[in-house]
Design an enzyme around this catalytic site. Structure first.
Site, mmCIF file in Angstrom:
data_model
loop_
_atom_site.group_PDB
_atom_site.id
_atom_site.type_symbol
_atom_site.label_atom_id
_atom_site.label_comp_id
_atom_site.label_asym_id
_atom_site.label_seq_id
_atom_site.Cartn_x
_atom_site.Cartn_y
_atom_site.Cartn_z
ATOM 1 N N ASP A 195 0.845 -1.200 0.000
ATOM 2 C CA ASP A 195 0.000 0.000 0.000
ATOM 3 C C ASP A 195 0.883 1.253 0.000
ATOM 4 O O ASP A 195 0.611 2.226 -0.693
ATOM 5 C CB ASP A 195 -0.910 -0.015 1.236
ATOM 6 C CG ASP A 195 -1.658 -1.328 1.346
ATOM 7 O OD1 ASP A 195 -2.530 -1.582 0.512
ATOM 8 O OD2 ASP A 195 -1.345 -2.130 2.255
ATOM 9 N N HIS A 223 -4.739 -3.434 6.339
ATOM 10 C CA HIS A 223 -4.526 -3.674 4.901
ATOM 11 C C HIS A 223 -5.884 -4.068 4.311
ATOM 12 O O HIS A 223 -6.178 -5.237 4.076
ATOM 13 C CB HIS A 223 -3.486 -4.781 4.689
ATOM 14 C CG HIS A 223 -3.365 -5.184 3.246
ATOM 15 N ND1 HIS A 223 -2.881 -4.335 2.278
ATOM 16 C CD2 HIS A 223 -3.677 -6.344 2.597
ATOM 17 C CE1 HIS A 223 -2.899 -4.950 1.102
ATOM 18 N NE2 HIS A 223 -3.381 -6.165 1.275
#
Ligand SMILES: NC(=O)C1=CN([C@@H]2O[C@H](COP(=O)(O)OP(=O)(O)OC[C@H]3O[C@@H](n4cnc5c(N)ncnc54)[C@H](O)[C@@H]3O)[C@@H](O)[C@H]2O)C=CC1
Ligand SMILES: O=C([O-])CC(=O)C(=O)O
Length: 369
Positions: A195, A223
């Protein structure tokens, strides 16, 4: 020089004889001597017959993670029906003729895979398909991490560093740590580096600079699609000038809306396009995560890792929550303190914390039976 070194010199792919007097070759000899003298470390990759592992194993074996002078023994774990495929992966690794790669073990027994291991990359789990959220995998995957936590507890080194990749990664890491009580909680992490890399690349494209000119993007929380990608404290170097990302982008609406949404949903976008989840970029992010944990972060730079919350930034303790961290040369990470959190950020950080609390409660229940 030891036998191994001589073998390398006999290798026709090694350096040509006429080049041996050059400074490059003096470095090569130094490197070879170092390789010969260092003990191999034991690295376990689970889900080793899967698509992420197919990129990851090669990177680990050729020195991208632990350095070009660190031999490795690879312990590859998957489930029984995948042992045939795993044998093929093992053959390919051997056929790469990599000087750092020593032993390669293929197994379906976690107690063999984790035996005395220094680093465990827990990739093996079911991936999501189009239309699913990562937490939809919870019931199927969380029990894998209970079993693996118990096996790590029993046979891994107490210093083992664990990164959980299989989704839902944060909650799986939380369960894994819970069932490995003899290993310090600080040794468990989940991957949010993908990410971070996505956020960094997106900002770089917006500003028109290479990805490495952007520093200190933060991923807060889970996440999942509730994560909060934050560039409030990030910097960018453009035309030899360092400035804040906010100043360089000059588009508050983009920072608060498009940017956040695109990073949050990037995994789903890849699945929609590829009909398979991210693999090459996931493997690269695992390499980045573990390399930085092993060697430390450069001065003035932090990275995002999901680690056990100690209550920093008013996050609930005991969740595996993604924070900005710095890491020293003895593999110790510290959550970056003192960053200003504005109301917009606080709201987003609370949403993702709440999701993690809910996931943890569901996971604990699933692990009861
Ligand atoms: N945290 C992150 O940033 C990312 C996480 N992921 C997650 O990583 C996981 C793996 O993804 P892929 O490699 O694409 O999946 P894949 O389906 O290609 O491979 C998964 C492998 O895990 C194995 N496996 C299943 N149960 C196991 C167990 N109990 N022990 C050992 N191995 C086991 C399977 O047999 C298979 O070989 C998925 O859960 C996916 O959602 C994927 C991308 C990014
Ligand atoms: O989205 C998924 O399911 C795979 C993943 O975690 C990602 O690409 O970030």
């Amino acid at each position: 020089m030891g036998q191994y070194t001589k073998d390398i010199y006999r290798d026709p792919s090694g350096p040509p004889a006429e080049a041996r007097e050059t400074p490059y070759i003096r470095n090569f000899e130094d490197t070879v001597n170092l390789i010969v003298s260092k003990e191999p470390i034991r690295v376990c990759v689970t889900g080793a017959a899967g698509q992420i592992a197919y990129s990851l194993l090669y990177s680990v074996a050729k020195g991208d993670v632990f350095g070009k002078d660190q031999p490795v023994n690879l312990l590859m774990l998957d489930i029984a029906p995948m042992m045939g495929v795993l044998e093929g992966v093992k053959m390919e690794l051997q056929d790469c003729a990599l000087p750092l790669l020593r032993e390669v073990v293929a197994t379906d027994d976690p107690e063999v895979g984790f035996k005395d291991c220094d680093v465990a990359m827990l990739v093996g789990a079911m991936p999501r398909r189009e239309g699913m959220e990562r937490k939809d995998l919870l019931a199927a995957n969380v029990k894998i991490f209970k079993v693996q936590g118990q096996a790590l507890d029993k046979v891994a080194k107490k210093t083992v560093k664990v990164v959980v990749v299989g989704n839902p990664a944060n909650t799986n890491a939380c369960i894994c740590a819970k069932y490995a009580q003899s290993i310090p909680r600080e040794n468990f992490s989940a991957l949010t580096r993908l990410d971070q890399n996505r956020a960094q690349a997106m900002v770089a494209e917006k500003v028109g600079v290479p990805a490495d000119a952007v520093k200190n993007c933060i991923i807060w929380g889970n996440h999942s699609s509730t994560q909060f990608p934050d560039v409030q404290h990030a910097t960018v170097e453009k035309n030899n000038q360092k400035m804040s990302v906010i100043e360089a982008v000059k588009d508050d609406n983009w920072v608060k809306n498009d940017f956040v949404k695109t990073v949050q949903t990037r995994g789903a976008a890849v699945i929609k396009a590829r009909k398979l989840s991210s693999a090459m970029s996931a493997a690269k992010a695992i390499v980045d995560h573990v390399r930085d944990w092993w060697f430390g972060t450069p001065e003035g730079t932090w990275v995002s890792m999901a680690v056990m919350s100690d209550g920093s930034y008013e996050t609930p303790e005991g969740l595996i929550y993604s924070f900005p961290v710095t890491i020293d040369s003895s593999h110790k990470y510290t959550i970056v303190q003192g960053l200003t959190i504005n109301d917009f950020a606080k709201e987003k950080m609370d949403i993702t914390a709440k999701e993690l609390q809910e996931e943890k409660a569901m996971a604990m229940e699933a692990c009861q039976d």
